[in-house]
Enzyme design. Structure first.
Site, short mmCIF file in Angstrom:
data_model
loop_
_atom_site.label_atom_id
_atom_site.label_comp_id
_atom_site.label_asym_id
_atom_site.label_seq_id
_atom_site.Cartn_x
_atom_site.Cartn_y
_atom_site.Cartn_z
N LYS A 1 0.68 -1.27 0.00
CA LYS A 1 -0.20 0.07 -0.09
C LYS A 1 0.87 1.29 -0.09
O LYS A 1 0.33 2.35 -0.54
CB LYS A 1 -0.81 -0.27 1.16
CG LYS A 1 -2.03 -0.88 0.97
CD LYS A 1 -3.17 -0.85 2.06
CE LYS A 1 -4.39 -1.81 1.84
NZ LYS A 1 -4.07 -3.20 1.28
N GLU B 1 -9.68 1.58 -5.66
CA GLU B 1 -10.66 2.36 -4.54
C GLU B 1 -10.48 3.57 -3.97
O GLU B 1 -9.22 3.80 -3.88
CB GLU B 1 -10.70 1.20 -3.55
CG GLU B 1 -10.83 -0.27 -4.04
CD GLU B 1 -11.40 -1.25 -2.93
OE1 GLU B 1 -11.22 -1.00 -1.58
OE2 GLU B 1 -11.94 -2.44 -3.46
N ARG C 1 -7.29 -8.16 -9.12
CA ARG C 1 -8.14 -9.30 -9.12
C ARG C 1 -9.67 -8.74 -9.67
O ARG C 1 -9.86 -7.65 -9.57
CB ARG C 1 -8.19 -10.17 -7.92
CG ARG C 1 -8.50 -9.29 -6.68
CD ARG C 1 -8.83 -10.00 -5.49
NE ARG C 1 -8.90 -9.32 -4.27
CZ ARG C 1 -10.08 -8.70 -3.99
NH1 ARG C 1 -10.96 -8.96 -4.61
NH2 ARG C 1 -10.09 -8.02 -2.89
N ARG D 1 -25.16 -9.17 -0.58
CA ARG D 1 -24.64 -10.14 -0.46
C ARG D 1 -25.46 -10.97 0.56
O ARG D 1 -25.67 -10.47 1.64
CB ARG D 1 -23.19 -10.03 0.02
CG ARG D 1 -22.32 -9.32 -0.96
CD ARG D 1 -20.82 -9.16 -0.34
NE ARG D 1 -20.06 -8.22 -1.13
CZ ARG D 1 -18.55 -8.34 -1.05
NH1 ARG D 1 -18.12 -9.23 -0.27
NH2 ARG D 1 -18.16 -7.44 -1.71
#
Length: 456
Positions: free
Chosen positions: A117, A275, A293, A339
């Protein structure tokens, strides 16, 4: 060389999603599975299947050498890692290439740099992408962290350089607290990710979580719109939608351009997600991380574009140029994903594996359900608790919401508790309907004063 057979190094609904994409492309599929997943739907539906180890992920889905050996044994020429497990492991991507197997994902060098990061943050700065004020790299020790915090002001956030999902992350309000928790956060990061490196950044009080889907072929990059993932608990997403109800056209242009610039900076290949957090007080956005991914929530993007991101991944991994051009990507309507997890929302979303006695999914216009479950299926206790992803699409957000309410009401699931009731309540919350949520909305507003508040 065109890919002829793919070994799927994952499980659950994403494995089934890849099997279907392979079938549409006329490509063979081999499902790798643990002993706990021998009765799973992907194992039943793949062209071939191979057991790779015991029920724990460390005995199976995280054993890269075993997975590669299985691919070679079954004549596969490519491996799709799905999400989770080895999907962001650069060593595994390199090992696949060394074994002559196409890795259906980005280059190992990109996985490695974006998985750090602090390094990803530096790349974002170089690409002109906004980042929150903070340390230029990992803090050497607690005193170095204190110096950074003094310069940007408290509160600050300590974050694991190699991590995600909230592990190794701490909100700190003053110098004494920072000194106290620095080593603890570093130790937690080392245990979870193999690296104790942590960095410091400014903590923003109320933010939305907006992510941008990107896709590249190593030479050209496009963006495929944004998703709003602000409904979370303990940094885990529960609901996603596209487009974001809080992003206007001017901001959409800025945030998608920023995401595309970062992906271009590293000549990105395959599907990826950039993001951001958006400060609800100022509407400024800042880069958080890049996931190298396919995402759990990729169906939301597919539903508002008509694209098939998994098939595009396979084509690019075969060596084809990307078929997508920015001007050809059109957005229509609105899509929302809920979800459905085997969890008890009234007990802090505690996972509850068990046997599904009944499992009937909703149908109808604008309804998509991605699931690996079926009546009689026994949910293993070793993995995540995801049962299904239900996605509804409408010409407007209101129509997508109406279809989601119908879909949730049509689910018939018995044998385990689920999050369906939670979603039904959320979809009637005024703040959600008006697009006024943030990442801590559940804890601080929806469940304010509830005994469960402290468990979120």
């Amino acid at each position: 060389m065109p890919i002829k057979k793919v070994l799927i190094a994952n499980r659950g609904e994403i494995a089934l999603r890849v099997i279907r994409a392979c079938r549409e492309l006329g490509i063979g599929s081999v499902q790798a599975y643990s002993s706990a997943d021998k009765d799973s739907l992907p194992v039943r539906l793949a062209d071939e299947s191979v057991e790779i180890g015991g029920p724990q992920a460390t005995e199976s889905y995280l054993k890269g050498s075993t997975i590669i050996a299985a691919a070679k044994e079954f004549g596969a020429d490519a491996i799709h890692p799905g999400y989770g497990f080895l999907s962001e492991n650069p060593d595994f991507a390199e090992e696949c290439a060394g074994a002559g197997l196409a890795y259906i994902g980005p280059q190992a060098s990109i996985i490695r740099v974006m998985g750090d990061k602090a390094a990803a943050r530096r790349l974002a700065v170089e690409a002109g992408v906004p980042v929150t004020p903070g340390s230029d790299g990992p803090a050497a020790d607690s005193e170095a962290a204190v110096e950074v915090a003094r310069s940007i002001g408290f509160p600050v956030l300590i974050k694991a350089s190699a991590g995600g999902g909230g592990r190794g992350m701490r909100v700190v309000k003053n110098e004494d607290e920072l000194r106290e928790v620095f080593e603890r956060a570093s130790h937690e990061a080392a245990v979870a990710f193999g690296s104790g490196a942590v960095y410091v950044e400014k903590y923003l009080d109320k933010v939305r979580h907006i992510e941008v889907q990107v896709f590249g072929d190593g030479e050209r990059v496009v963006h495929v719109g944004e998703r709003d993932c602000s409904i979370q608990r303990r940094h885990q997403k529960l609901v996603e939608e596209s487009p974001s109800p809080a992003v206007d056209e001017a901001m959409r242009e800025r945030i998608t351009t920023a995401a595309r610039r970062l992906a271009e900076r590293v000549n990105y290949r395959s599907a990826g997600t950039v993001e951001f957090i958006v400060d609800t007080a100022t509407n400024d956005f800042y880069f958080i991380e890049m996931n190298t991914r396919i995402q759990v929530e990729h169906p939301v993007t597919e539903e508002v574009t008509g694209l098939d991101l998994i098939k595009e991944q396979i084509r690019v991994a075969s060596g084809e140029s990307m078929s997508l051009y920015q001007e050809d990507i059109k957005f229509f309507g609105h899509a929302i994903e809920c979800r459905i997890n085997a969890e008890d929302p009234d007990k802090g979303f505690m996972p509850r594996p068990g046997k599904l006695e009944e499992f009937t999914v909703p149908l109808g216009p604008g309804v998509r359900v991605d699931s690996h479950a079926y009546p009689g299926y026994v949910l293993p206790p070793y993995y995540d608790s995801l049962l299904a992803k239900v996605v509804t699409r409408g010409q407007t957000r209101e129509e997508a919401l109406a279809r989601m309410r119908c879909a949730l009401a049509e689910f018939q699931i018995t044998g385990v508790p689920t999050t369906i009731g939670f979603h039904q309540r959320l979809l009637n919350e005024p703040a959600f309907l008006e697009g006024r949520v943030h990442t801590r909305y559940l804890k601080e507003e929806m469940w304010a004063g509830h005994p469960m508040q402290e468990m979120l």
